[in-house]
Design an enzyme around this catalytic site. Structure first.
Site, short mmCIF file in Angstrom:
data_model
loop_
_atom_site.label_atom_id
_atom_site.label_comp_id
_atom_site.label_asym_id
_atom_site.label_seq_id
_atom_site.Cartn_x
_atom_site.Cartn_y
_atom_site.Cartn_z
N HIS A 43 3.37 7.04 -6.61
CA HIS A 43 2.60 8.12 -7.18
C HIS A 43 3.53 9.24 -7.00
O HIS A 43 3.40 10.08 -7.95
CB HIS A 43 1.55 8.07 -6.28
N HIS A 88 0.93 -1.15 -0.02
CA HIS A 88 -0.29 -0.07 0.01
C HIS A 88 1.03 1.34 0.01
O HIS A 88 0.67 2.32 -1.01
CB HIS A 88 -0.91 -0.03 1.17
N GLU A 89 1.82 1.34 0.91
CA GLU A 89 2.50 2.53 0.91
C GLU A 89 3.69 2.49 -0.17
O GLU A 89 3.81 3.60 -0.44
CB GLU A 89 3.42 2.38 2.34
N HIS A 146 1.64 4.49 -2.86
CA HIS A 146 1.79 6.11 -2.73
C HIS A 146 3.15 6.45 -3.26
O HIS A 146 3.23 7.52 -3.82
CB HIS A 146 1.48 6.28 -1.08
ZN LIG Z 1 -2.88 5.10 2.03
#
Ligand SMILES: [Zn+2]
Length: 671
Positions: A468, A461-462, A465
């Site tokens: 991104h 998940h991290e 990010h």
């Molecule tokens: Zn998040």
């Protein structure tokens, strides 16, 4: 005297020279950087030349370089490696920073220059990204109330100040209620509780100066207690105390505060010309309107409630088999659901753990990024703020892309949770700057370090990010990387979690720490099945909270929020054995500050998109389909906030997301 925070950093990739910075440098550096930024802003606002995009918007983008440097270093260490001095600095800095930024957004001279540009935007010959930055800058001023004058301006300032006070009171009351209550347990009351719950209860007892173990209202104790305690009477007492937080009468009661907050928010939205606070809040989001949010939530509500009703019937049956002849109550749900989980998904965490080694999971997250986007990761040996931190240079075709830092282990000096931040965001203006991105997690140390499956998801998940930020390719920093709408920002992160579940990824990287054998397929299947367990309950408690949040902000502010909450829950047919995940008197997401007010839906909005976006890969030919990967980078990962989120999504998917993939992923799709 030279302050290392304010120097040009002659380090590899201009990473902050952590070994040269001491805590005493922060306060003077912040004061200098704030003063510098203030004079830059003054110069822009009072310029003699007529406003132009370059001397106003680009000048604002370029201002505050030192402030960015100081804050990025400070917030990195304050969050991930704090100490009493850093905590003290944080307390000093936050009111200073709030005052600084509110001074800028209420600078009338500055606003009139931005506004003049906005009114003549058609004639300025701007490119699409410049057009967008102008729109966002102007909108930011408008939303802060910069266009208000006279009594309206004064009233807006009063409202904001009062809301800040009320938000703090709400949080403090909630904390006070959570700290005040505890329930002593006799040794016999511990029967049936797993060792970790007993240990937590004993530790809590010591902390409360009690004679023996206690149950407190801390989520990490009360939830497992409700899951495992066979004592229905104790579960009921504990649950009722938990549900009553913020609604116990007296000094710490939050109900009147909630009503006042809602009324002030409505007034604030009206002063700014919006029909309601929800219209005001949602304007900047992908959802845009209350109706779009309601549509989403209701299309998930019906199937979720159907599943929850079916589950409730099964749990009630188990309760009767236990000899309890009563209606299934909220303090029964977790207990019987846990029994059912143990029977149907006998997943042994201890057996599973050796397959999820931290280093192999990091390698897996990198390998997926290499296959999808051609990124390569080379370890870097540079001084960082803590010996546990690791860094990599990220390249593509031999070209520098970013620096990625991973700070994975839990320690007392780190706040809880996991997060991603850019120590430097990507931008091309005023000069090209490559991103420096950090992932901070709280995994247990070990030799080797082993993760739970949930930890491994967090890591992916991290890292989503981080991608991104790292793949961002825009001109202006204010719209770079994760500077996107709140209901869009979790798309890249939640989407990336899907690659952890790809069978070929797991068979290569989820290998046993001692034997090197890949995870057995039946064990893997159990992990994947367990992830949809009790989704009816989880979806119902969440969606109910999101619908109440929306109803609070959509029309006129309710005089009695508790009455309104009741009406909403009655209206949707809330199952009697499930309560809102966060009821009004302790709904901190909505009342502690503005962050998630009329925005609690956004977790699910993002989940709808990530499920739908991953389905695009599956439809196209698999998780590593090169054309989809390139479209994902081109339209979503590289674009930051340079276009409206809905347009970005449509460019990637050809249409807006539908809820089908989400319902399937949560196991709620009709058979
Ligand atoms: Zn998040």
């Amino acid at each position: 005297m030279t302050n290392p925070l304010l120097q040009d950093w002659a380090t590899p990739f201009q990473i902050a020279p952590f070994d040269a910075i001491s805590d005493g440098d922060f306060a003077p550096a912040l004061d200098t950087a704030l003063a510098e930024h203030r004079s830059e802003i003054e110069a822009i606002a009072s310029a003699a030349e007529p406003p132009s995009f370059a001397n106003t918007i680009e000048a604002l983008e370029a201002a505050g370089t030192d402030l960015d440097k100081v804050l990025s270093v400070f917030f990195t260490v304050a969050g991930a490696d704090s100490n009493p001095m850093r905590e003290d600095l944080q307390r000093q800095f936050s009111p200073k920073l709030a005052a600084h930024f509110s001074e800028i957004s209420s600078n009338k001279a500055l606003f009139s220059r931005v506004n003049a540009l906005w009114e003549t935007r058609k004639t300025l010959g701007l490119g699409p990204e410049q057009d967008r930055v102008l729109m966002l800058t102007h909108r930011g001023f408008m939303r802060a109330g910069a266009a208000l004058t006279g009594t309206e301006d004064a009233r807006m300032k009063e409202i904001k100040a009062r809301l800040a006070v009320l938000g703090t009171e709400f949080t403090q009351n909630l904390l006070a209620d959570e700290r005040a209550w505890f329930m002593p347990l006799a040794e016999a009351d511990l029967e049936g509780l797993p060792e970790f719950v007993v240990d937590t209860a004993r530790a809590a007892g010591t902390e409360k100066d009690a004679d023996g173990p206690v149950v407190t209202l801390s989520r990490s104790l009360i939830v497992p207690f409700l899951q495992f305690s066979p004592r229905r009477d104790l579960r009921k007492t504990a649950f009722e105390a938990w549900a009553a937080r913020g609604a116990n009468g007296g000094q710490t009661d939050n109900r009147a505060i909630a009503a006042e907050i809602l009324s002030l928010r409505e007034e604030r939205a009206k002063l700014l010309g919006y029909a309601s606070f929800a219209d005001f809040k949602l304007e900047t989001e992908m959802a845009k309107t209350p109706a779009a949010v309601r549509d989403l939530l209701m299309s998930v509500w019906e199937p979720a409630r159907a599943q929850a009703d079916a589950d409730a019937a099964r749990l009630a049956e188990m309760m009767r088999e236990d000899g309890v002849n009563d209606e299934l109550a909220p303090w029964d749900w977790r207990y019987y659901a846990e029994k059912r989980r143990a029977a149907e998904h006998d997943l042994d965490e201890a057996e599973l753990k050796p397959y999820f080694q931290l280093d192999r999971m990091i390698a897996a997250s990198f390998a997926c990024a290499e296959r999808l986007f051609g990124l390569q990761f080379k370890p870097l040996d540079i001084p960082l703020y803590h010996p546990d931190c690791r860094a990599w240079e990220v390249t593509r075709n031999g070209e520098h892309v970013a620096v990625f830092i991973g700070d994975y282990f839990a320690r007392g000096s780190k706040r809880s949770g996991a997060w991603c931040s850019a120590m430097r965001a990507q931008a091309k203006f005023p000069k090209p700057q490559a991103p420096i991105v950090i992932n901070v997690c709280n995994f247990a140390k070990g030799e080797p370090a082993l993760l739970s499956y949930d930890d491994a998801r967090t890591l992916f998940h991290e890292f989503g990010h981080a991608l991104h930020q790292m793949l961002s390719n825009v001109t202006y920093e204010s719209i770079s990387g994760t500077s996107v709408a709140r209901d869009f920002v979790e798309l890249p992160s939640q989407l990336y979690e899907h690659w952890l579940d790809v069978p070929e990824v797991l068979s290569e990287f989820a290998v046993h720490a001692e034997t090197g054998a890949p995870i057995p397929s039946d064990m893997l299947q159990k992990v994947l099945d367990a992830s949809t367990f009790d989704m009816g309950f989880q979806t119902v408690e969440y969606v109910a909270s999101a619908l109440v949040d929306l109803a609070f902000h959509e029309g006129p502010a309710p005089a009695d929020p508790m009455e309104k909450q009741r009406a909403v829950l009655d209206g949707i047919g809330m199952p009697p054995a499930i309560t809102m995940r966060h009821a009004t008197p302790h709904f901190a997401h909505v009342f502690a500050g503005d962050g998630y007010s009329s925005g609690y839906y956004s977790y699910m909005w993002s989940e709808v998109m990530d499920a739908d976006a991953f389905a695009a890969f599956e439809e196209a030919g698999g998780a590593f389909d090169p054309e989809r990967a390139s479209a994902l980078e081109r339209h979503i990962l590289s674009t930051g906030g340079s276009s409206d989120a809905a347009e970005l999504y449509i460019a990637f998917r050809g249409r807006l997301p539908g809820v089908d993939a989400l319902l399937k992923g949560r196991g709620l799709a009709a058979e």
